[in-house]
Design a protein around this motif. Structure first.
Motif, mmCIF file in Angstrom:
data_model
loop_
_atom_site.group_PDB
_atom_site.id
_atom_site.type_symbol
_atom_site.label_atom_id
_atom_site.label_comp_id
_atom_site.label_asym_id
_atom_site.label_seq_id
_atom_site.Cartn_x
_atom_site.Cartn_y
_atom_site.Cartn_z
ATOM 1 N N MET A 179 -2.426 0.853 8.739
ATOM 2 C CA MET A 179 -1.259 1.045 9.595
ATOM 3 C C MET A 179 -1.019 -0.181 10.467
ATOM 4 S SD MET A 179 -0.817 4.988 10.751
ATOM 5 C CE MET A 179 -1.828 4.796 12.160
ATOM 6 N N ALA A 180 -2.079 -0.735 11.019
ATOM 7 C CA ALA A 180 -1.915 -1.915 11.867
ATOM 8 C C ALA A 180 -1.278 -3.050 11.072
ATOM 9 C CB ALA A 180 -3.254 -2.347 12.446
ATOM 10 N N SER A 181 -1.728 -3.228 9.840
ATOM 11 C CA SER A 181 -1.185 -4.288 9.001
ATOM 12 C C SER A 181 0.279 -4.049 8.680
ATOM 13 C CB SER A 181 -1.983 -4.388 7.698
ATOM 14 O OG SER A 181 -3.324 -4.652 7.976
ATOM 15 N N ILE A 182 0.594 -2.846 8.263
ATOM 16 C CA ILE A 182 1.979 -2.520 7.921
ATOM 17 C C ILE A 182 2.868 -2.651 9.148
ATOM 18 C CG2 ILE A 182 3.537 -0.655 7.220
ATOM 19 C CD1 ILE A 182 1.257 0.274 5.341
ATOM 20 N N LEU A 183 2.424 -2.125 10.264
ATOM 21 C CA LEU A 183 3.244 -2.156 11.471
ATOM 22 C C LEU A 183 3.406 -3.563 12.012
ATOM 23 C CD1 LEU A 183 1.905 1.055 13.153
ATOM 24 C CD2 LEU A 183 4.086 0.727 12.004
ATOM 25 N N PHE A 184 2.367 -4.362 11.892
ATOM 26 C CA PHE A 184 2.463 -5.742 12.349
ATOM 27 C C PHE A 184 3.543 -6.470 11.553
ATOM 28 C CE2 PHE A 184 1.191 -10.201 12.158
ATOM 29 C CZ PHE A 184 1.171 -10.490 13.506
ATOM 30 N N ILE A 185 3.493 -6.306 10.243
ATOM 31 C CA ILE A 185 4.464 -6.968 9.381
ATOM 32 C C ILE A 185 5.854 -6.366 9.604
ATOM 33 C CG2 ILE A 185 5.108 -7.393 6.982
ATOM 34 C CD1 ILE A 185 1.994 -7.610 6.511
ATOM 35 N N PHE A 186 5.917 -5.048 9.776
ATOM 36 C CA PHE A 186 7.182 -4.382 10.110
ATOM 37 C C PHE A 186 7.740 -4.978 11.393
ATOM 38 C CE2 PHE A 186 9.084 -0.982 12.744
ATOM 39 C CZ PHE A 186 10.186 -0.672 11.969
ATOM 40 N N GLY A 187 6.899 -5.142 12.375
ATOM 41 C CA GLY A 187 7.313 -5.682 13.663
ATOM 42 C C GLY A 187 7.804 -7.106 13.568
ATOM 43 N N GLY A 200 -3.845 -10.002 18.296
ATOM 44 C CA GLY A 200 -4.856 -9.142 18.892
ATOM 45 C C GLY A 200 -5.156 -7.924 18.034
ATOM 46 N N LEU A 201 -4.442 -7.771 16.934
ATOM 47 C CA LEU A 201 -4.715 -6.671 16.003
ATOM 48 C C LEU A 201 -5.466 -7.207 14.803
ATOM 49 C CD1 LEU A 201 -1.352 -4.695 15.906
ATOM 50 C CD2 LEU A 201 -3.443 -4.065 17.080
ATOM 51 N N ASN A 202 -6.291 -6.384 14.239
ATOM 52 C CA ASN A 202 -7.030 -6.752 13.043
ATOM 53 C C ASN A 202 -6.142 -6.507 11.831
ATOM 54 O OD1 ASN A 202 -8.939 -7.312 11.119
ATOM 55 N ND2 ASN A 202 -10.028 -5.375 11.360
ATOM 56 N N VAL A 203 -5.477 -7.550 11.367
ATOM 57 C CA VAL A 203 -4.569 -7.421 10.233
ATOM 58 C C VAL A 203 -5.343 -7.720 8.963
ATOM 59 C CG1 VAL A 203 -2.450 -8.255 9.186
ATOM 60 C CG2 VAL A 203 -2.621 -8.075 11.660
ATOM 61 N N GLN A 204 -5.471 -6.721 8.120
ATOM 62 C CA GLN A 204 -6.196 -6.873 6.867
ATOM 63 C C GLN A 204 -5.225 -6.703 5.718
ATOM 64 O OE1 GLN A 204 -9.468 -4.156 6.688
ATOM 65 N NE2 GLN A 204 -10.278 -4.798 8.653
ATOM 66 N N LEU A 205 -5.094 -7.735 4.925
ATOM 67 C CA LEU A 205 -4.224 -7.656 3.758
ATOM 68 C C LEU A 205 -5.073 -7.428 2.525
ATOM 69 C CD1 LEU A 205 -1.793 -10.564 4.590
ATOM 70 C CD2 LEU A 205 -1.388 -8.124 4.815
ATOM 71 N N ASN A 206 -4.671 -6.454 1.746
ATOM 72 C CA ASN A 206 -5.339 -6.162 0.489
ATOM 73 C C ASN A 206 -4.329 -5.491 -0.435
ATOM 74 O OD1 ASN A 206 -5.269 -3.323 1.149
ATOM 75 N ND2 ASN A 206 -7.053 -3.671 2.449
ATOM 76 N N GLN A 207 -4.749 -5.131 -1.621
ATOM 77 C CA GLN A 207 -3.826 -4.546 -2.597
ATOM 78 C C GLN A 207 -3.247 -3.217 -2.110
ATOM 79 O OE1 GLN A 207 -2.578 -6.082 -5.183
ATOM 80 N NE2 GLN A 207 -3.866 -7.854 -4.793
ATOM 81 N N HIS A 208 -4.022 -2.445 -1.365
ATOM 82 C CA HIS A 208 -3.553 -1.159 -0.842
ATOM 83 C C HIS A 208 -2.407 -1.371 0.148
ATOM 84 C CE1 HIS A 208 -3.929 3.112 -0.218
ATOM 85 N NE2 HIS A 208 -4.087 2.943 1.090
ATOM 86 N N VAL A 209 -2.576 -2.313 1.069
ATOM 87 C CA VAL A 209 -1.535 -2.635 2.039
ATOM 88 C C VAL A 209 -0.312 -3.192 1.311
ATOM 89 C CG1 VAL A 209 -0.913 -4.148 3.969
ATOM 90 C CG2 VAL A 209 -3.152 -3.031 3.923
ATOM 91 N N LEU A 252 1.454 -2.821 19.089
ATOM 92 C CA LEU A 252 1.210 -1.374 19.087
ATOM 93 C C LEU A 252 2.505 -0.593 19.327
ATOM 94 C CD1 LEU A 252 -2.143 -1.159 21.068
ATOM 95 C CD2 LEU A 252 -1.787 -0.704 18.637
ATOM 96 N N ALA A 253 3.530 -1.270 19.828
ATOM 97 C CA ALA A 253 4.821 -0.609 20.048
ATOM 98 C C ALA A 253 5.423 -0.107 18.747
ATOM 99 C CB ALA A 253 5.796 -1.572 20.731
ATOM 100 N N TYR A 254 4.954 -0.629 17.617
ATOM 101 C CA TYR A 254 5.476 -0.206 16.323
ATOM 102 C C TYR A 254 4.714 0.980 15.737
ATOM 103 C CZ TYR A 254 8.023 -4.504 16.786
ATOM 104 O OH TYR A 254 8.845 -5.489 17.258
ATOM 105 N N LEU A 255 3.651 1.393 16.377
ATOM 106 C CA LEU A 255 2.870 2.529 15.886
ATOM 107 C C LEU A 255 3.710 3.798 15.722
ATOM 108 C CD1 LEU A 255 0.051 3.332 14.963
ATOM 109 C CD2 LEU A 255 -0.474 3.906 17.326
ATOM 110 N N PRO A 256 4.646 4.082 16.641
ATOM 111 C CA PRO A 256 5.481 5.273 16.433
ATOM 112 C C PRO A 256 6.315 5.241 15.153
ATOM 113 C CG PRO A 256 5.571 4.641 18.728
ATOM 114 C CD PRO A 256 4.855 3.529 17.989
#
Length: 163
Positions: free
Chosen positions: A16-24, A57-66, A110-114
């Protein structure tokens, strides 16, 4: 309400952090076509984009699942529709959430978490009973000072549940 970076119980967080970071960062909004999106969403291309961005400041992990989710949101009708809906819903809340996170010295991403939790709908309710923008469970909300009774549920108040 968010006084520290939230912790979760599974690998779902890094996804979620990865997706939301990129979304953001808005990457998904500027791809010209589904075929361009699929070719743009190689892990190496996304990694290059992330390296150009400031440290979040977020742990962004890119992998095939993300990557699978990124391609879904960028290329499918349903994914794009959901993303547009979340962006539209976010316009009402995003700036005040970012401000609150910044004041608490927390990562503003984290504002993108919602977006993932509720699609920025303050009245969202999960099948498990989580409610509001942030999808707090009753006990968690109460532990963090929110009032949750039969007559009043502050999880549904975007301002109170954020600060």
């Amino acid at each position: 309400m968010l006084t520290k970076t939230p912790t979760y119980h599974s690998g779902r967080v890094s996804l979620m952090a990865s997706i939301l970071f990129i979304f953001g960062m808005g990457i998904l909004l500027f791809l010209p076509s589904p075929s361009a999106a699929k070719s743009s969403f190689s892990l190496s291309n996304i990694q290059k984009l992330l390296q150009k961005s400031p440290n979040s400041g977020l742990n962004v992990q890119l992998n095939q699942h993300v990557n699978k989710y990124l391609v879904y949101y960028a290329t499918t009708k349903k994914g794009k529709r959901y993303l547009r809906k979340c962006i539209r819903n976010s316009q009402r809340y995003l700036s005040s959430i970012r401000r609150a996170l910044k004041q608490k010295k927390m990562p503003t991403e984290l504002a993108y978490l919602p977006a993932a939790e509720s699609c920025f709908r303050p009245n969202a309710t999960s099948p498990m009973g989580a409610k509001g923008l942030w999808q707090f469970m009753k006990q968690t909300a109460q532990q963090n000072g929110l009032v949750v009774t039969t007559n009043r549920d502050e999880r549904l108040d975007p301002k109170k549940s954020t600060i």
